[in-house]
Design an enzyme around this catalytic site. Sequence first.
Site, PDB file in Angstrom:
ATOM      1  CD1 TRP A 185      -0.025  20.233  10.449  1.00 36.94           C
ATOM      2  CD2 TRP A 185       1.759  19.871   9.140  1.00 36.94           C
ATOM      3  NE1 TRP A 185       0.664  19.153  10.962  1.00 36.94           N
ATOM      4  CE2 TRP A 185       1.753  18.905  10.185  1.00 36.94           C
ATOM      5  CE3 TRP A 185       2.791  19.843   8.194  1.00 36.94           C
ATOM      6  CZ2 TRP A 185       2.749  17.930  10.303  1.00 36.94           C
ATOM      7  CZ3 TRP A 185       3.779  18.868   8.311  1.00 36.94           C
ATOM      8  CH2 TRP A 185       3.738  17.925   9.355  1.00 36.94           C
ATOM      9  CD  GLU A 226      -3.283  19.900   7.922  1.00 35.17           C
ATOM     10  OE1 GLU A 226      -2.593  20.626   7.177  1.00 35.17           O
ATOM     11  OE2 GLU A 226      -3.488  18.693   7.697  1.00 35.17           O
ATOM     12  CE  LYS A 228       0.561  14.310  11.705  1.00 33.98           C
ATOM     13  NZ  LYS A 228       1.387  14.276  10.514  1.00 33.98           N
ATOM     14  CG  ASP A 259      -5.194  15.517   7.259  1.00 38.25           C
ATOM     15  OD1 ASP A 259      -5.551  14.331   7.327  1.00 38.25           O
ATOM     16  OD2 ASP A 259      -4.274  15.901   6.511  1.00 38.25           O
ATOM     17  CG  HIS A 262      -3.956  15.448  10.891  1.00 37.75           C
ATOM     18  ND1 HIS A 262      -3.427  16.672  10.596  1.00 37.75           N
ATOM     19  CD2 HIS A 262      -3.314  14.570  10.084  1.00 37.75           C
ATOM     20  CE1 HIS A 262      -2.514  16.548   9.655  1.00 37.75           C
ATOM     21  NE2 HIS A 262      -2.431  15.276   9.320  1.00 37.75           N
ATOM     22  CG  HIS A 286      -5.594  18.882   4.322  1.00 34.77           C
ATOM     23  ND1 HIS A 286      -4.303  19.016   4.770  1.00 34.77           N
ATOM     24  CD2 HIS A 286      -5.798  19.918   3.470  1.00 34.77           C
ATOM     25  CE1 HIS A 286      -3.767  20.101   4.224  1.00 34.77           C
ATOM     26  NE2 HIS A 286      -4.647  20.661   3.443  1.00 34.77           N
ATOM     27  CG  ASP A 294      -1.637  11.517   9.164  1.00 32.50           C
ATOM     28  OD1 ASP A 294      -2.580  11.533   8.360  1.00 32.50           O
ATOM     29  OD2 ASP A 294      -0.774  12.417   9.230  1.00 32.50           O
ATOM     30  CG  ASP A 296      -1.362  11.456   4.583  1.00 29.91           C
ATOM     31  OD1 ASP A 296      -2.355  12.179   4.562  1.00 29.91           O
ATOM     32  OD2 ASP A 296      -0.427  11.604   5.412  1.00 29.91           O
ATOM     33  CG  ASP A 326      -2.570  16.085   3.062  1.00 30.06           C
ATOM     34  OD1 ASP A 326      -1.643  15.712   2.307  1.00 30.06           O
ATOM     35  OD2 ASP A 326      -2.386  16.467   4.227  1.00 30.06           O
TER      36      ASP A 326
HETATM   37  C1  RNT Z   1       0.744  16.555   7.635  1.00 37.45           C
HETATM   38  C2  RNT Z   1      -0.361  17.431   7.176  1.00 37.45           C
HETATM   39  C3  RNT Z   1      -0.038  18.369   6.045  1.00 37.45           C
HETATM   40  C4  RNT Z   1       0.827  17.727   4.972  1.00 37.45           C
HETATM   41  C5  RNT Z   1       0.942  18.519   3.702  1.00 37.45           C
HETATM   42  C6  RNT Z   1       2.058  18.049   2.854  1.00 37.45           C
HETATM   43  O1  RNT Z   1       0.339  15.586   8.482  1.00 37.45           O
HETATM   44  O2  RNT Z   1      -1.483  16.659   6.827  1.00 37.45           O
HETATM   45  O3  RNT Z   1      -1.206  18.886   5.519  1.00 37.45           O
HETATM   46  O4  RNT Z   1       0.362  16.458   4.638  1.00 37.45           O
HETATM   47  O5  RNT Z   1       0.981  19.846   3.987  1.00 37.45           O
HETATM   48 ZN    ZN Z   2      -3.144  17.644   5.897  1.00 39.27          ZN
END
Ligand code: RNT
Ligand code: ZN
Length: 421
Positions: A185, A226, A228, A259, A262, A286, A294, A296, A326
């Site tokens: 990523w 990955e 985003k 993810d 994302h 993720h 985003d 998390d 994640d």
């Molecule tokens: C960032 C991505 C990525 C990170 C990690 C730390 O938006 O989701 O995967 O969160 O690699």
């Molecule tokens: Zn991620």
Amino acid sequence: MDANLEQAYKEAKKLYEAHGVDVEEALGKLEQIKVSVHCWQGDDVRGFLFRNQELTGGISVTGHFPGAARSPQELRADLERALSLIPGKHKVNLHAIYADTDEQVDLDELEPRHFQRWVDWAKEQGLGLDFNPTCFSHDHSKDGFTLSHPDPAIRQFWIDHCKASRKIGASFGEQLGQTCVTNIWVPDGFKDSPADRMGPRRRLKEALDEVFAEPLNPAHNLDTVESKLFGLGAEAYTVGSHEFYMGYGIQNNKLICLDSGHFHPTEVISNKLSSLALFSSGILLHVSRPVRWDSDHVVVMDDELLEIGRELVRGELLDVTHIGLDFFDASINRIAAWVIGTRNTIKALLRAMLEPVEAIKKAELEGDYTTRLALTEEFKSYPFGAVWDYYCAKQGVPVREAWLAEVKTYEQDVLMKREQG
Ligand code: RNT
Ligand code: ZN
């Protein structure tokens, strides 16, 4: 095992079996599932290589809960504590900045030996390892670009880092006898509207071609990419968008990472799995929880988590999907964050396995949408908790919230004694 718990399980089993759900078989399948637990929840994505670098790349951790791990030893101890409270055998997902070495080494010079202590530990614990190049929190990423950087020298640095990362991943897979998933990523993007959208994407494509030029044994390492939508400071344009990586992954036989955070706020990854599975060579998830952006947050048992579980089970996608987590929350006990998010992910899969899929699919095929809705809704209050409790007891981990007392003891005895700096 506690007699009441066993009795409740037997009663629940009868209810499920009346609808043709084989509970024993579901538990057998659940036991095989490995969740890739992300190490970076343990220390707010700081890592150990460059302790003084700020977290960049458009991601952010908020909160000041005491006790973040300050060394590989502490992080491993914390992970052991968390994993002892989660049923099943799993994997730990490392980022390059988590190298465990006394050498001063930069990202492009990393080698498998800088992670040997992680491998030895994983072996001893019976865990698998996954890996990620760290394309952020570094001087060479400070202007927001890495693999698509306009300066060839900086771009080369990141290409070399990603190449090194794949070799590290392959060494994990070889030594542990479990395939390592190495996920790329990059945060590359512009805060404001770009004059040239094509240039950076072309550079990213060419850089990835170089990164992946050397074929590696897929039994040891699988590559994933990955995408985003946006990041902090990259609100207008992200080079590695969903279309970019979907195209790249399908054309080049790379796995595609989705993810949950994302995409646009009402867009869900659960609805993408069945499409991607038809065209891609595999999927990495993720699992995260975006709150308005985003963010998390720790994964909770919300509709989207349940829907992800259902799609994996109903679409028979568990064999082609690698489930990773994640999220990073520094406002609560970090070990509890791991335990809650991981237990929820496994629990959602169990819930999906306990649904009368055949009956619901049959109703749908017959156009009986009334039955589809009625069964789906009634099953939401079926006693899956009794099956989950039994599973936890059988796996030798705390039942229900009993894990919390263990986390609190560890907090007092270990975490509160760490000085943060
Ligand atoms: C960032 C991505 C990525 C990170 C990690 C730390 O938006 O989701 O995967 O969160 O690699
Ligand atoms: Zn991620």
